[in-house]
Write a protein that holds these residues in place. Structure first.
Motif, PDB file in Angstrom:
ATOM      1  N   LYS A   1      27.645  38.738  58.318  1.00 28.16           N
ATOM      2  CA  LYS A   1      26.884  38.964  57.087  1.00 28.16           C
ATOM      3  C   LYS A   1      27.793  39.243  55.889  1.00 28.16           C
ATOM      4  CE  LYS A   1      22.856  40.810  59.478  1.00 28.16           C
ATOM      5  NZ  LYS A   1      21.952  41.956  59.618  1.00 28.16           N
ATOM      6  N   GLY A   2      29.084  39.108  56.074  1.00 29.13           N
ATOM      7  CA  GLY A   2      30.012  39.423  54.992  1.00 29.13           C
ATOM      8  C   GLY A   2      31.053  38.349  54.775  1.00 29.13           C
ATOM      9  N   ARG A   3      32.099  38.731  54.120  1.00 27.52           N
ATOM     10  CA  ARG A   3      33.216  37.840  53.818  1.00 27.52           C
ATOM     11  C   ARG A   3      34.509  38.569  54.152  1.00 27.52           C
ATOM     12  NH1 ARG A   3      31.590  35.048  48.081  1.00 27.52           N
ATOM     13  NH2 ARG A   3      29.508  34.419  48.723  1.00 27.52           N
ATOM     14  N   VAL A   4      35.519  37.783  54.507  1.00 24.67           N
ATOM     15  CA  VAL A   4      36.819  38.362  54.826  1.00 24.67           C
ATOM     16  C   VAL A   4      37.912  37.502  54.203  1.00 24.67           C
ATOM     17  CG1 VAL A   4      36.997  37.153  57.035  1.00 24.67           C
ATOM     18  CG2 VAL A   4      38.283  39.254  56.694  1.00 24.67           C
TER      19      VAL A   4
ATOM     20  N   PHE B   1      44.317  35.429  40.455  1.00 22.47           N
ATOM     21  CA  PHE B   1      44.031  35.148  41.860  1.00 22.47           C
ATOM     22  C   PHE B   1      43.494  36.397  42.561  1.00 22.47           C
ATOM     23  CE2 PHE B   1      45.343  34.975  46.336  1.00 22.47           C
ATOM     24  CZ  PHE B   1      44.601  33.874  46.727  1.00 22.47           C
ATOM     25  N   ALA B   2      44.115  37.539  42.322  1.00 21.80           N
ATOM     26  CA  ALA B   2      43.651  38.790  42.933  1.00 21.80           C
ATOM     27  C   ALA B   2      42.234  39.114  42.466  1.00 21.80           C
ATOM     28  CB  ALA B   2      44.606  39.937  42.589  1.00 21.80           C
ATOM     29  N   LEU B   3      41.968  38.978  41.171  1.00 11.77           N
ATOM     30  CA  LEU B   3      40.634  39.249  40.642  1.00 11.77           C
ATOM     31  C   LEU B   3      39.607  38.273  41.227  1.00 11.77           C
ATOM     32  CD1 LEU B   3      38.771  40.801  38.739  1.00 11.77           C
ATOM     33  CD2 LEU B   3      39.456  39.205  36.924  1.00 11.77           C
ATOM     34  N   SER B   4      39.956  37.006  41.296  1.00 14.16           N
ATOM     35  CA  SER B   4      39.042  36.005  41.857  1.00 14.16           C
ATOM     36  C   SER B   4      38.747  36.288  43.325  1.00 14.16           C
ATOM     37  CB  SER B   4      39.633  34.605  41.701  1.00 14.16           C
ATOM     38  OG  SER B   4      39.740  34.253  40.347  1.00 14.16           O
ATOM     39  N   THR B   5      39.769  36.706  44.067  1.00 12.99           N
ATOM     40  CA  THR B   5      39.573  37.046  45.482  1.00 12.99           C
ATOM     41  C   THR B   5      38.612  38.223  45.623  1.00 12.99           C
ATOM     42  OG1 THR B   5      41.779  36.231  46.049  1.00 12.99           O
ATOM     43  CG2 THR B   5      40.748  37.747  47.612  1.00 12.99           C
TER      44      THR B   5
ATOM     45  N   LEU C   1      34.935  38.208  47.404  1.00 10.28           N
ATOM     46  CA  LEU C   1      34.584  39.142  48.483  1.00 10.28           C
ATOM     47  C   LEU C   1      33.310  39.922  48.166  1.00 10.28           C
ATOM     48  CD1 LEU C   1      38.122  40.507  49.394  1.00 10.28           C
ATOM     49  CD2 LEU C   1      36.590  39.239  50.934  1.00 10.28           C
ATOM     50  N   ALA C   2      33.135  40.288  46.904  1.00 12.62           N
ATOM     51  CA  ALA C   2      31.967  41.067  46.487  1.00 12.62           C
ATOM     52  C   ALA C   2      30.730  40.191  46.242  1.00 12.62           C
ATOM     53  CB  ALA C   2      32.296  41.842  45.214  1.00 12.62           C
ATOM     54  N   GLY C   3      30.916  38.878  46.267  1.00 16.09           N
ATOM     55  CA  GLY C   3      29.799  37.980  45.980  1.00 16.09           C
ATOM     56  C   GLY C   3      29.423  37.958  44.519  1.00 16.09           C
ATOM     57  N   TYR C   4      30.361  38.325  43.644  1.00 13.87           N
ATOM     58  CA  TYR C   4      30.118  38.396  42.216  1.00 13.87           C
ATOM     59  C   TYR C   4      30.231  37.001  41.598  1.00 13.87           C
ATOM     60  CZ  TYR C   4      30.914  39.434  37.269  1.00 13.87           C
ATOM     61  OH  TYR C   4      30.845  39.472  35.905  1.00 13.87           O
ATOM     62  N   THR C   5      29.236  36.640  40.768  1.00  9.74           N
ATOM     63  CA  THR C   5      29.282  35.391  40.027  1.00  9.74           C
ATOM     64  C   THR C   5      29.113  35.728  38.554  1.00  9.74           C
ATOM     65  OG1 THR C   5      28.228  34.265  41.868  1.00  9.74           O
ATOM     66  CG2 THR C   5      28.249  33.113  39.772  1.00  9.74           C
TER      67      THR C   5
END
Length: 89
Positions: free
Chosen positions: A40-43, A76-80, A84-88
């Motif tokens: 149910k998440g992302r890694v 890249f760090a911010l995009s990652t 991970l947070a599912g932020y759009t």
């Protein structure tokens, strides 16, 4: 993320002391990181954290986020983290 051909991995924990003498292996084709949906998440897993941190070598030279040639690392760090947070935006 695959490491490009002709890149080397330096095998040492004391890079500043052993940069020229440490053993090296061909790193071309190895994975540097990966990201995936899991359950149910992302890694996201990366083999080296220097690109996500701002550090300085003993002589004061910057590396990671602070290095002058690493202009894309912060994005890249911010995009990652956003992925991970599912932020759009």
């Amino acid at each position: 993320m695959q490491i490009p051909r002709e890149f080397e991995a330096i095998l040492t924990f004391r890079l500043t002391d052993e940069f020229y003498s440490a053993p090296r292996i061909d790193a071309g084709g190895l994975s540097q990181g990966m990201a995936m949906v899991f359950g149910k998440g992302r890694v996201a897993i990366f083999g080296e954290a220097g690109g996500f941190t701002a550090q300085r070598i003993d002589d004061g030279e910057p590396f990671g986020l602070a290095h002058p040639d690493a202009g894309q690392n912060a994005q890249f760090a911010l995009s990652t983290l956003r992925w991970l947070a599912g932020y759009t935006p």
